[in-house]
Enzyme design. Structure first.
Site, PDB file in Angstrom:
ATOM      1  N   SER A   1      16.449  16.351 -33.370  1.00 32.53           N
ATOM      2  CA  SER A   1      16.920  15.254 -32.520  1.00 32.53           C
ATOM      3  C   SER A   1      15.949  14.080 -32.473  1.00 32.53           C
ATOM      4  O   SER A   1      16.354  12.965 -32.142  1.00 32.53           O
ATOM      5  CB  SER A   1      17.184  15.771 -31.102  1.00 32.53           C
ATOM      6  OG  SER A   1      16.034  16.415 -30.573  1.00 32.53           O
TER       7      SER A   1
ATOM      8  N   ASP B   1      12.434  14.649 -19.940  1.00 28.00           N
ATOM      9  CA  ASP B   1      12.402  14.554 -21.410  1.00 28.00           C
ATOM     10  C   ASP B   1      11.149  13.786 -21.810  1.00 28.00           C
ATOM     11  O   ASP B   1      11.099  12.554 -21.696  1.00 28.00           O
ATOM     12  CB  ASP B   1      13.650  13.848 -21.928  1.00 28.00           C
ATOM     13  CG  ASP B   1      13.684  13.788 -23.460  1.00 28.00           C
ATOM     14  OD1 ASP B   1      12.708  14.225 -24.093  1.00 28.00           O
ATOM     15  OD2 ASP B   1      14.683  13.281 -24.005  1.00 28.00           O
TER      16      ASP B   1
ATOM     17  N   HIS C   1      11.617  12.899 -26.622  1.00 29.14           N
ATOM     18  CA  HIS C   1      12.323  11.788 -27.265  1.00 29.14           C
ATOM     19  C   HIS C   1      11.811  10.457 -26.727  1.00 29.14           C
ATOM     20  O   HIS C   1      10.974  10.412 -25.828  1.00 29.14           O
ATOM     21  CB  HIS C   1      13.825  11.936 -27.048  1.00 29.14           C
ATOM     22  CG  HIS C   1      14.358  13.242 -27.551  1.00 29.14           C
ATOM     23  ND1 HIS C   1      14.552  14.333 -26.735  1.00 29.14           N
ATOM     24  CD2 HIS C   1      14.704  13.637 -28.799  1.00 29.14           C
ATOM     25  CE1 HIS C   1      15.009  15.351 -27.447  1.00 29.14           C
ATOM     26  NE2 HIS C   1      15.103  14.956 -28.708  1.00 29.14           N
TER      27      HIS C   1
END
Length: 517
Positions: free
Chosen positions: A137, A375, A378
């Protein structure tokens, strides 16, 4: 000497008298054709008057991958949630309340300045081509950045049905006939999750010498592939080679060898590069290997209350360029270097991103998959992940290399090195190969030379003359602006010298030089 037709300048000139047998093979002309761009470099305008990219500082060697983050309040994002409709909810940090000071920093490489991303230039380079981002990702994160960057010039068409987990996507830029896609794979190599009572355990059996079958079959269809992996290795995994269990990562079994993640990642890169190198139908593919992008969890792991709430980048003195993450970066770089000379290129983002603990979504995302977690893996869009694509473009990772590099339609990259101060490279396309008349025609389609010329074409012909021959050059160019002075090719003929002998000398740091003896 030069005649003008509109803004196009044309010039025909005798370049060299060479005392060699006129029956010499025509193949050396392909080297002579490249020589024309050396002329353009030597006799181009004064570099102190015009910006050249990347712009060097005080003659210091430019290192795009080493530098620091500099605050720049005048720097505006390339796009916003209003101008890029494809920003995923999970990366749309502004929408979910993240303070936007993190976007006002620019990467300052050592010895030069990194120019802003030029979407028009990028689309010109990749026109008619296909590019895939292969990885997890975080790899998709870079593709999403590039999608937003390019959408400021052309709105792409989503041509693939969206899968439930948003792992495989394909976008098409119709006016440039350019296809951009993401091929999702956790490890690059084969990984099978172990089940317990029919439920996934998060532990995988990894076969270090076998690729994940989800992406390699696409390679013959691609022109560019950007490969990366990393974060899925930081968990308990069992490692296999030749179908034999050789050890594990983060395991406690006393009868197994415990390996660090860097070992398995190194092996996965080796298997990947070997496959691409041996792929019989992958001629001309440009393979770019991105290095590891660190996470920044503080006060706990991702599932133990870890957060990332910093508001400014870390300085060089605040981070340690060592430890596990740097070992992963070094392992990746070593494998690319191991295959040096086979067309693989590295996109080394590790140092730059190690400093950007401030640019993760943190709690500012929609938490669709991981409710209640921060998160810190990312990157927000827009954000420093956009720099990865700036680096990819300016590092010349995007190299148009097609055909056999010597027949019509072939495209070759010419590098001129540090010895010539004006520009360092140009992509030339071979337009004409006329064996009967011993003539080659080329044109520049990309590179720093186009900062000075909108059009630069050359035709070189070798004409028999006595026991030797004469090389004649015909040039056609259009200046990028009226302020750029006439190229000195139009007024000097310094290379018109008779010679009894000549030989080419190749240097690792300079373009082909012709030495008259």
């Amino acid at each position: 000497m030069a005649k003008s037709s509109s803004t196009i300048q044309r010039l025909t000139q005798e370049l060299l008298n060479i005392n060699i047998k006129s029956s010499i093979s025509f193949l050396p002309l392909f080297l002579l054709a490249s020589f024309i761009f050396l002329l353009a470099l030597i006799y181009s305008p004064n570099p102190s008057s015009y910006r050249v990219f990347p712009q060097r500082s005080n003659g210091t060697k430019c290192d795009l991958f080493d530098g620091e983050w500099v605050r720049d309040f005048e720097r505006t994002p390339y796009y916003t949630q209003g101008s890029c409709s494809t920003i995923p909810e999970s990366k749309n940090c502004e929408k979910y309340g993240k303070e936007q000071g993190f976007v006002h920093w620019r990467w300052k490489p050592k010895g030069c300045d990194l120019p802003r991303f030029d979407a028009k230039r990028f689309l010109k380079i990749v026109e008619g081509k296909r590019m895939a981002f292969v990885g997890d990702s975080v790899s998709r994160n870079q593709m999403e950045s590039l999608l937003c960057l390019l959408s400021q010039v052309e709105t792409p068409i989503d041509i693939q049905e969206k899968d439930p987990e948003d792992r495989f996507r394909t976008w098409y830029f119709r006016s440039h006939d350019f296809t951009l896609l993401t091929l999702w794979t956790k490890f690059l190599i084969s990984g099978t999750e172990l089940l317990e009572n029919g439920t996934g355990t998060g532990v995988f059996d990894l076969h270090l010498d076998k690729l994940d079958t989800s992406w390699p079959q696409k390679l013959p269809w691609l022109n560019y592939v950007v490969i990366s992996t990393g974060h899925w290795y930081f968990r308990k995994n069992y490692l296999y080679e030749n179908n034999n269990l050789i050890g594990c990562i983060y395991c406690s079994e006393s009868n197994l060898t415990n390996f660090e993640p860097a070992y398995a990642i190194k092996k996965s890169y080796r298997t990947t590069l070997q496959y691409i190198n041996e792929c019989k139908n992958c001629d001309g593919i440009v393979s770019i290997l991105r290095t590891f992008s660190p996470a920044h969890f503080e006060n706990g792991d991702w599932n133990g209350g870890g957060i990332c709430n910093r508001t400014e980048p870390l300085g060089n003195g605040e981070v340690s360029f060592g430890g596990t993450e740097w070992e992963v970066r070094n392992a990746q770089a070593e494998e690319v270097k191991r295959e040096e000379g086979k067309g693989f290129r590295i996109l080394d983002v590790t140092k730059a991103m190690t400093m950007r603990a401030d640019a993760h979504p943190g709690i500012h995302w929609n938490n669709q998959w991981m409710k209640g977690y921060s998160d810190c893996v990312h990157w927000c869009l827009p954000g420093p992940v956009d720099v990865w694509n700036e680096l990819m473009l300016e590092y010349k990772s995007i190299k148009v290399v097609e055909g056999d590099r010597k027949s019509e339609g072939s495209v070759r990259l010419l590098k001129y090195g540090e010895a010539i101060p004006v520009v360092t490279n140009a992509n030339e396309k071979i337009e004409i190969v006329d064996e009967a008349n011993k003539m080659v025609g080329t044109s520049v389609i990309d590179g720093e030379l186009l900062n000075f010329y909108k059009v630069f074409k050359a035709t070189i012909q070798v004409v028999p003359k006595g026991e030797g021959c004469t090389m004649k050059g015909s040039f056609e160019y259009e200046k990028a602006s009226a302020e750029i002075p006439e190229t000195l090719i139009a007024s000097r003929n310094l290379l018109k010298r008779p010679s009894k002998n000549w030989r080419p000398i190749f240097s690792r740091t300079r373009m082909l030089r012709f030495v008259l003896l």
